[in-house]
Design a protein around this motif. Structure first.
Motif, PDB file in Angstrom:
ATOM      1  N   GLY A 229     -44.564  17.925  60.784  1.00 21.09           N
ATOM      2  CA  GLY A 229     -45.979  17.888  60.426  1.00 21.09           C
ATOM      3  C   GLY A 229     -46.348  19.018  59.492  1.00 21.09           C
ATOM      4  O   GLY A 229     -47.113  18.833  58.534  1.00 21.09           O
ATOM      5  N   HIS A 230     -45.816  20.196  59.728  1.00 21.60           N
ATOM      6  CA  HIS A 230     -46.148  21.363  58.908  1.00 21.60           C
ATOM      7  C   HIS A 230     -45.648  21.218  57.474  1.00 21.60           C
ATOM      8  O   HIS A 230     -46.378  21.506  56.517  1.00 21.60           O
ATOM      9  N   TYR A 231     -44.396  20.759  57.317  1.00 18.66           N
ATOM     10  CA  TYR A 231     -43.809  20.647  55.986  1.00 18.66           C
ATOM     11  C   TYR A 231     -44.091  19.311  55.308  1.00 18.66           C
ATOM     12  O   TYR A 231     -43.843  19.152  54.113  1.00 18.66           O
ATOM     13  N   GLY A 232     -44.590  18.335  56.081  1.00 18.50           N
ATOM     14  CA  GLY A 232     -44.903  17.042  55.501  1.00 18.50           C
ATOM     15  C   GLY A 232     -43.685  16.208  55.157  1.00 18.50           C
ATOM     16  O   GLY A 232     -43.758  15.321  54.314  1.00 18.50           O
ATOM     17  N   ARG A 233     -42.563  16.478  55.819  1.00 15.91           N
ATOM     18  CA  ARG A 233     -41.345  15.693  55.618  1.00 15.91           C
ATOM     19  C   ARG A 233     -40.473  15.849  56.858  1.00 15.91           C
ATOM     20  O   ARG A 233     -40.628  16.819  57.617  1.00 15.91           O
ATOM     21  N   PRO A 234     -39.552  14.910  57.095  1.00 16.88           N
ATOM     22  CA  PRO A 234     -38.692  15.001  58.284  1.00 16.88           C
ATOM     23  C   PRO A 234     -37.925  16.313  58.316  1.00 16.88           C
ATOM     24  O   PRO A 234     -37.237  16.672  57.362  1.00 16.88           O
ATOM     25  N   THR A 235     -38.060  17.033  59.408  1.00 17.85           N
ATOM     26  CA  THR A 235     -37.446  18.347  59.559  1.00 17.85           C
ATOM     27  C   THR A 235     -36.784  18.437  60.922  1.00 17.85           C
ATOM     28  O   THR A 235     -37.359  18.024  61.932  1.00 17.85           O
ATOM     29  N   ALA A 236     -35.578  18.960  60.955  1.00 11.25           N
ATOM     30  CA  ALA A 236     -34.833  19.080  62.210  1.00 11.25           C
ATOM     31  C   ALA A 236     -34.950  20.493  62.765  1.00 11.25           C
ATOM     32  O   ALA A 236     -35.101  21.462  62.023  1.00 11.25           O
ATOM     33  N   ALA A 237     -34.897  20.589  64.087  1.00 14.34           N
ATOM     34  CA  ALA A 237     -34.806  21.883  64.769  1.00 14.34           C
ATOM     35  C   ALA A 237     -33.460  21.883  65.487  1.00 14.34           C
ATOM     36  O   ALA A 237     -33.322  21.311  66.565  1.00 14.34           O
ATOM     37  N   ILE A 238     -32.464  22.484  64.870  1.00 17.39           N
ATOM     38  CA  ILE A 238     -31.089  22.417  65.357  1.00 17.39           C
ATOM     39  C   ILE A 238     -30.809  23.614  66.263  1.00 17.39           C
ATOM     40  O   ILE A 238     -30.918  24.773  65.834  1.00 17.39           O
ATOM     41  N   GLU A 239     -30.446  23.332  67.503  1.00 18.51           N
ATOM     42  CA  GLU A 239     -30.175  24.409  68.448  1.00 18.51           C
ATOM     43  C   GLU A 239     -28.725  24.873  68.290  1.00 18.51           C
ATOM     44  O   GLU A 239     -27.787  24.105  68.475  1.00 18.51           O
TER      45      GLU A 239
END
Length: 265
Positions: A229-239
């Motif tokens: 939502g913040h970047y306006g594009r699909p973004t991953a949070a990789i642990e």
């Protein structure tokens, strides 16, 4: 979908994937089918592509696809370039995996913690409930990471308006404040290239068994939705680090899902 061996205990199968379908959940244990479905989770494939990636002859692949289509796990449509051929796709989602190798034998009390009525932490009971369910599933070798990730994404989408800010620095500060206010852990920004978040006292995994693998699928889903939502594009949070990997914190790298950025250790 597999009929060999005793009911519920397929012979020679170490892992079973669980898929949601319009008709209900389906278990897939056949190694060839698991390979095919893993490829279809990435994108749609033609029949010839599936034959190539599966390493099986066309007749064998055809039988597998027909049976999975009958079970409601895959669907197909005409190939726009050749109406005589088909393009195959998933009709549902991967829910989780059942793996005998991933079962833990530890007593639940070793990880569930002790809850005392009237505890100072008002969230203690909910943490205990979440943790207990996770450990019970792990004792049975059931990993529901895909489902937990989707649940986290839904929550992240609802949470986003409450923490949104056009500047990344303030946005991360708002996330950290929300985590702290709700006793989810302590969030720190450890780097910006890529954006790296550390979570201490993580509610999701701090007391889980050390398995050598990341365990924060729920948090990953929340962060994925927030930063998408913040970047306006699909973004991953990789642990890349986790309490369940033996670290004293969890570490997430926030990167575009087109592959931008490199994962660290």
């Amino acid at each position: 979908m597999d009929s060999r061996g005793r009911p519920g205990r397929p012979s020679g199968i170490r892992e079973i994937d669980l898929y949601s379908t319009p008709e209900g959940a389906r278990a897939v244990g056949n190694p060839v089918r698991r390979v095919i479905l893993a490829a279809l989770r990435e994108r749609e494939h033609s029949f010839d592509e599936i034959v190539a990636l599966s390493g099986r002859v066309k007749s064998t692949v055809s039988v597998h696809l027909q049976e999975m289509a009958a079970a409601g796990v895959v669907g197909s449509r005409p190939d726009p370039d050749d109406a005589r051929k088909k393009i195959f796709f998933l009709t549902g989602d991967l829910v989780g995996t059942v793996s005998a190798e991933d079962r833990i034998a530890d007593a639940l009390s070793a990880y569930a913690g002790v809850y005392g009525a009237g505890a100072a932490d008002p969230f203690a009971f909910y943490k205990l409930t979440f943790r207990t369910v996770r450990v019970l599933l792990m004792q049975e070798g059931i990993l529901l990471d895909p489902l937990l990730t989707r649940a986290g994404e839904w929550i992240g989408e609802e949470l986003y308006p409450a923490v949104a800010d056009p500047t990344t620095e303030v946005f991360c500060t708002n996330i950290a404040r929300f985590w702290e206010d709700h006793n989810l852990g302590r969030v720190e920004v450890a780097g910006t290239e890529p954006l790296t978040l550390l979570v201490y006292d993580c509610f999701e995994c701090e007391d889980l068994p050390v398995t050598g693998r990341p365990a924060c699928a729920f948090d990953s889903g929340i962060l994925r939705a927030l930063f998408s939502g913040h970047y306006g594009r699909p973004t991953a949070a990789i642990e890349t680090r986790c309490y369940s990997m033996g670290f004293d914190h969890c570490r997430f790298e926030v990167v575009p899902e087109d592959g931008g950025g490199e994962r660290g250790g």
